[in-house]
Design an enzyme around this catalytic site. Structure first.
Site, PDB file in Angstrom:
ATOM      1  N   LYS A 195      61.065   7.626  34.849  1.00 43.13           N
ATOM      2  CA  LYS A 195      60.014   8.303  35.609  1.00 43.13           C
ATOM      3  C   LYS A 195      58.855   7.317  35.747  1.00 43.13           C
ATOM      4  O   LYS A 195      58.300   6.841  34.753  1.00 43.13           O
ATOM      5  CB  LYS A 195      59.556   9.556  34.869  1.00 43.13           C
ATOM      6  CG  LYS A 195      58.403  10.259  35.560  1.00 43.13           C
ATOM      7  CD  LYS A 195      58.080  11.582  34.907  1.00 43.13           C
ATOM      8  CE  LYS A 195      56.858  12.211  35.535  1.00 43.13           C
ATOM      9  NZ  LYS A 195      56.505  13.468  34.877  1.00 43.13           N
ATOM     10  N   LYS A 248      62.900   9.118  39.115  1.00 44.53           N
ATOM     11  CA  LYS A 248      61.839   9.857  39.799  1.00 44.53           C
ATOM     12  C   LYS A 248      60.668   8.929  40.047  1.00 44.53           C
ATOM     13  O   LYS A 248      60.260   8.240  39.117  1.00 44.53           O
ATOM     14  CB  LYS A 248      61.423  11.018  38.900  1.00 44.53           C
ATOM     15  CG  LYS A 248      60.247  11.807  39.409  1.00 44.53           C
ATOM     16  CD  LYS A 248      59.864  12.828  38.395  1.00 44.53           C
ATOM     17  CE  LYS A 248      58.590  13.484  38.886  1.00 44.53           C
ATOM     18  NZ  LYS A 248      58.000  14.334  37.909  1.00 44.53           N
TER      19      LYS A 248
HETATM   20  C1  PBG Z   1      55.007  16.653  34.511  1.00 39.44           C
HETATM   21  C2  PBG Z   1      55.641  16.446  35.834  1.00 39.44           C
HETATM   22  C3  PBG Z   1      55.113  15.844  36.983  1.00 39.44           C
HETATM   23  C4  PBG Z   1      56.068  16.005  37.995  1.00 39.44           C
HETATM   24  C5  PBG Z   1      57.151  16.652  37.415  1.00 39.44           C
HETATM   25  N1  PBG Z   1      56.879  16.891  36.076  1.00 39.44           N
HETATM   26  C6  PBG Z   1      53.797  15.267  37.277  1.00 39.44           C
HETATM   27  C7  PBG Z   1      53.253  14.124  36.571  1.00 39.44           C
HETATM   28  O1  PBG Z   1      53.943  13.396  35.837  1.00 39.44           O
HETATM   29  O2  PBG Z   1      52.053  13.951  36.729  1.00 39.44           O
HETATM   30  C8  PBG Z   1      55.917  15.576  39.419  1.00 39.44           C
HETATM   31  C9  PBG Z   1      56.756  16.302  40.400  1.00 39.44           C
HETATM   32  C10 PBG Z   1      56.359  16.121  41.818  1.00 39.44           C
HETATM   33  O3  PBG Z   1      55.458  15.338  42.176  1.00 39.44           O
HETATM   34  O4  PBG Z   1      56.971  16.814  42.639  1.00 39.44           O
HETATM   35  N2  PBG Z   1      54.883  15.577  33.697  1.00 39.44           N
END
Ligand code: PBG
Length: 322
Positions: A195, A248
């Site tokens: 991520k 992601k």
């Molecule tokens: C929580 C999380 C996030 C997303 C999914 N889980 C946001 C972040 O890391 O700030 C993002 C999902 C999206 O942008 O659709 N940690």
């Protein structure tokens, strides 16, 4: 053989041959719809930057899931917006937490709907970071204990899969151990393994009310420039017991998805995140693109890159066409 004996246009001439030889087919079962749930009754607050997406109260979320199931959506991913936050996010482990309530309600009304619970602290901490702050940064080891407790609580509420999105080191092992110790040996973990620290999460942070109050997430989420590191993250999560690994965001990271699929024989998920979705919606609203064709092309490209599962806010729009 080369031209003029070989002419690749021959097989493009008719729709029949194009259909016969199409290499990548998107299926409804590949898609997961993310949803946001908050406290209250009869609430559906539109998320301004994400047309068609809402912060739902549990009753409306449950109705929405029934509608989605009717259209053929098989899986949803739940994010909670609690009415109280604390320093560590421990509130997310409460048996009466917002996501726990939502899971129980959705599973009661739609037992067939596969409910995935996102596991992270950022929606539940007063500072908006994904874990406990110690000396100005998120403390890894105390945070993974909270995530393990949150996972067990979501499992007890009836979640079908746990999806940790926090990017702490060692959290998959900690979660697996906690789930197993509570008898949830058969509950799969889909880890947000690679991520990235991405600007594409902007609209989500509006939807989930989870923006960090200071700094950014660069000390725990990955640098967008790195690919070798993504493979190390994926390898470690597999060793720790992840059943599915995730990359992601998706679109700016198709090369990473492809590399993961080629290097590991494990199901791969990709998250077509909020910013990717909002850009399409905004351009479509201006009449600059053909949304239906663009969405199909985007999701097909993510699958072609190697994703088995695609988490996308477009799911509810495209599902009936698949
Ligand atoms: C929580 C999380 C996030 C997303 C999914 N889980 C946001 C972040 O890391 O700030 C993002 C999902 C999206 O942008 O659709 N940690």
């Amino acid at each position: 053989m080369s031209f003029p004996v070989t002419r690749l246009r021959r097989l493009r001439k008719s729709a029949a041959t194009r259909n016969m030889i199409r290499e990548t087919m998107l299926r409804g079962a590949n898609l997961v719809m993310p949803l946001f749930v908050r406290h209250g009754k009869n609430i559906s607050n539109p998320v301004g930057s994400m047309p068609g997406n809402y912060q739902f109260s549990v009753d409306r979320l449950t109705e929405h899931c029934s509608m989605l199931a009717g259209k053929g959506v098989q899986a949803v991913l739940l994010f909670g917006i609690p009415d109280q936050k604390d320093e560590t996010g421990e509130i997310a482990s409460s048996p009466d937490g917002i996501v726990q309530q939502a899971i129980r309600s959705v599973k009661k009304e739609n037992p067939e709907m596969f409910v995935i619970a996102d596991v992270c602290n950022c929606e539940y901490t007063v500072h908006g970071h994904c874990g406990t702050i110690l000396s100005g940064d998120v403390d890894n080891d105390s945070t993974i204990a909270t995530l393990a407790r949150q996972s067990a609580s979501l499992a007890e509420a009836g979640a079908d899969m746990i999806a940790p999105s926090d990017m702490m080191d060692g959290r998959v092992a900690a979660i697996r151990k906690e789930l197993d110790s509570k008898g949830f040996h058969n509950l799969p973990v889909m880890s947000y393994s690679a991520k990235y620290s991405s600007a594409f999460y902007g609209p989500f942070r509006e939807a989930a009310e989870s923006a960090p109050k200071f700094g950014d997430r660069a000390t725990y989420q990955m640098d967008p420039a790195n690919k070798d590191e993504a493979l190390r993250e994926i390898g470690l999560d597999i060793e720790e017991g992840a059943d599915i690994v995730m990359v992601k965001p998706a679109l700016s990271y198709l090369d990473v998805i492809n590399e993961v699929k080629s290097n590991f024989n494990i199901p791969v998920a990709a998250y077509n995140v909020s910013g990717e979705f909002s850009m399409v919606k905004a351009a479509a609203e201006k009449g600059w693109i053909d949304e239906r064709r663009i969405v199909r092309e985007i999701l097909t490209s993510i699958k072609r890159a190697g994703a088995d599962i695609i988490i996308s806010y477009h799911t509810q729009d495209i599902i009936t066409e698949l």
